[in-house]
Every structure is written in structure tokens, then in C-alpha cells.
Write an enzyme that holds these catalytic residues in place. Structure first.
Site, short mmCIF file in Angstrom:
data_model
loop_
_atom_site.label_atom_id
_atom_site.label_comp_id
_atom_site.label_asym_id
_atom_site.label_seq_id
_atom_site.Cartn_x
_atom_site.Cartn_y
_atom_site.Cartn_z
N ASP A 115 0.84 -1.21 0.00
CA ASP A 115 0.00 0.00 0.00
C ASP A 115 0.87 1.26 0.00
O ASP A 115 2.06 1.22 0.36
CB ASP A 115 -0.90 0.02 1.24
CG ASP A 115 -1.92 -1.11 1.22
OD1 ASP A 115 -2.19 -1.64 0.13
OD2 ASP A 115 -2.42 -1.46 2.31
N1 URA Z 1 -1.36 -5.80 3.97
C1 URA Z 1 -1.84 -4.55 3.95
O1 URA Z 1 -2.88 -4.26 4.49
N2 URA Z 1 -1.10 -3.63 3.30
C2 URA Z 1 0.07 -3.88 2.68
O2 URA Z 1 0.68 -2.98 2.12
C3 URA Z 1 0.53 -5.21 2.71
C4 URA Z 1 -0.21 -6.17 3.36
#
Ligand code: URA
Length: 230
Positions: free
Chosen positions: A102
Site C-alpha cells: 500500500d
Molecule cells: N497488507 C496490507 O494491508 N497492506 C500492505 O501494504 C501489505 C499487506
């Protein structure tokens, strides 16, 4: 593609000739004599016949990036910097991300032009562990550990997550190992407890550990040994 198909797709050989070339051990793939018609030839494979090079093989490229927060796991974005903007490499458009993070997640990200290798890494069936360091808004209670092991029902995908290993490190921090990579998976898991994830950092994917000499935004090629580890 199978080596027999690769050869018979060339205008110079018909199927009968291909059969003979293989039987007579005249074909080499990546330096090794190949007689099995099913042997796999990839865009990265060097293929020779009677000592003549039929395909050079494109170089396969593999990098480890320390993804900083505030950048998008995409190849292009109209608004924000992308992880590929951090790369000073030729033919960047050939590269893709093996396992997105993310916008505000930091840590280990693998970038390659080898789709077969990246699929091994991201397919849930291969069960490669991804290890995250997590900080949360609310306290992390001991009951979390069992729930992470048991799994969370994700209605959108209609599935229950695979057993995940949670190690509590402090009142609001933990290390989590998961084998899948569902959309916002870690945040949704903590969301079950109404506990917001404030910081998320990927430390490891399978045997590959983020190189601690890489500052956020820096990257390096993987070593031959690291490539083999996936
Ligand atoms: N899980 C999440 O919620 N975000 C990420 O970036 C990776 C795994």
C-alpha cells in the site's frame, strides 16, 4: 514454451527434423544438451543448435527495493511517485512488481522482468511467508494470536485466511507472518478487532530479507543465490 515447439516454429526446421535434432543431442538450452521435447524454453533461455545460436535469451533482471512510504505500487500514476520512478535502469517498462504494498507501507519489494519467478512468489498456493512489522492504534491483546492462527473470513473473496503467525512485540506492536497477499490483508485482519494499523513494514518474503544497508528508496540487484531462494 516446449523446446520442440520453439524449434518447429522456426522456418528452417520441420517437425521431423526437430525430433532428430533432439534425439541426436544437437540442441543446447542454457549450455546444457537437451533431448526431452518437453524441456521449457523461455524468453530468457539461450538456445543453440549445432553450435549456432538460435536465441540469445533476454537477460532476466531481479531487484530488491526498500519501498519508502508515500509511493504507489504501480508502474505509472498521474498523482504520486511510483516505485518504478525510484529506478534508474534501462527498459524500465519491462519491469513489474512481485507483490504490491500500500501507499504508506514500507519495506521489502521485489521487482523483476521474470513473470514465472514473480508468480511463484505471489501465488497463494506456493505459501511463501511474508513477514511484516506492524504498529497499531489500540492495544494488541493475547486473544489476537489465536484468531490470526484460526483465520479471518473475508466476505468479498468468500474465503477464510490461511493460518497466520502473530508475535506480540509490545502493547501496540507485533510481527506477523502470512502466506497470502490479499488486498489490504494485514489492515483487514487487524480491522476485525477495530484496531487501525498505523505503520506497516515488510521485512521478509520467503527466505529473502530486506537488506538493512538499503535506505528507504534505495534498491540493488538480487544475488544469484537470492534469486534461487524463491
Ligand atoms: N497488507 C496490507 O494491508 N497492506 C500492505 O501494504 C501489505 C499487506
Amino acid at each position: 514454451m516446449r523446446v520442440d515447439r520453439f524449434l518447429s516454429n522456426l522456418p528452417r526446421f520441420n517437425r521431423q527434423q526437430v525430433r532428430l535434432l533432439l534425439i541426436e543431442r544437437r540442441v543446447r538450452v542454457d549450455g546444457e544438451i537437451v533431448s526431452d521435447p518437453h524441456h521449457n524454453v523461455r524468453e530468457f533461455s539461450r538456445v543453440e543448435c549445432n553450435g549456432e545460436v538460435l536465441q540469445e535469451g533476454r537477460p532476466a533482471r531481479y531487484f530488491m527495493l526498500h519501498k519508502p512510504m508515500g509511493c504507489v505500487s504501480a508502474t505509472t500514476d498521474p498523482q504520486h511517485p511510483t516505485v518504478l520512478d525510484l529506478f534508474a535502469e534501462p527498459d524500465k517498462s519491462e519491469l513489474h512488481i512481485a507483490g504490491r504494498l500500500d501507499f504508506n507501507t514500507s519495506g521489502l519489494m521485489l521487482i523483476t522482468n521474470d513473470g514465472q519467478w514473480s508468480r511463484r512468489l505471489t501465488q497463494p498456493q506456493t505459501k511463501i511467508a511474508k513477514i511484516y512489522y506492524v504498529e497499531t492504534e489500540q492495544l494488541i491483546g493475547p486473544e489476537y494470536v489465536e484468531k490470526f492462527l484460526e483465520g479471518f473470513y473475508f466476505a468479498f473473496e468468500d474465503l477464510t485466511t490461511q493460518p497466520a503467525e502473530l508475535t506480540i512485540l509490545g502493547p501496540r506492536e507485533a510481527r506477523l507472518s502470512i502466506v497470502e497477499g490479499r488486498y489490504h490483508q494485514v489492515k483487514r485482519m487487524f480491522g476485525f478487532f477495530n484496531n487501525k494499523v498505523l505503520r506497516l513494514h515488510r521485512e521478509q518474503m520467503g527466505a529473502l530479507v530486506l537488506d538493512n544497508t538499503l535506505a528507504p528508496g534505495e534498491y540493488r540487484p538480487l544475488t544469484a543465490e537470492e534469486i534461487q531462494q524463491i
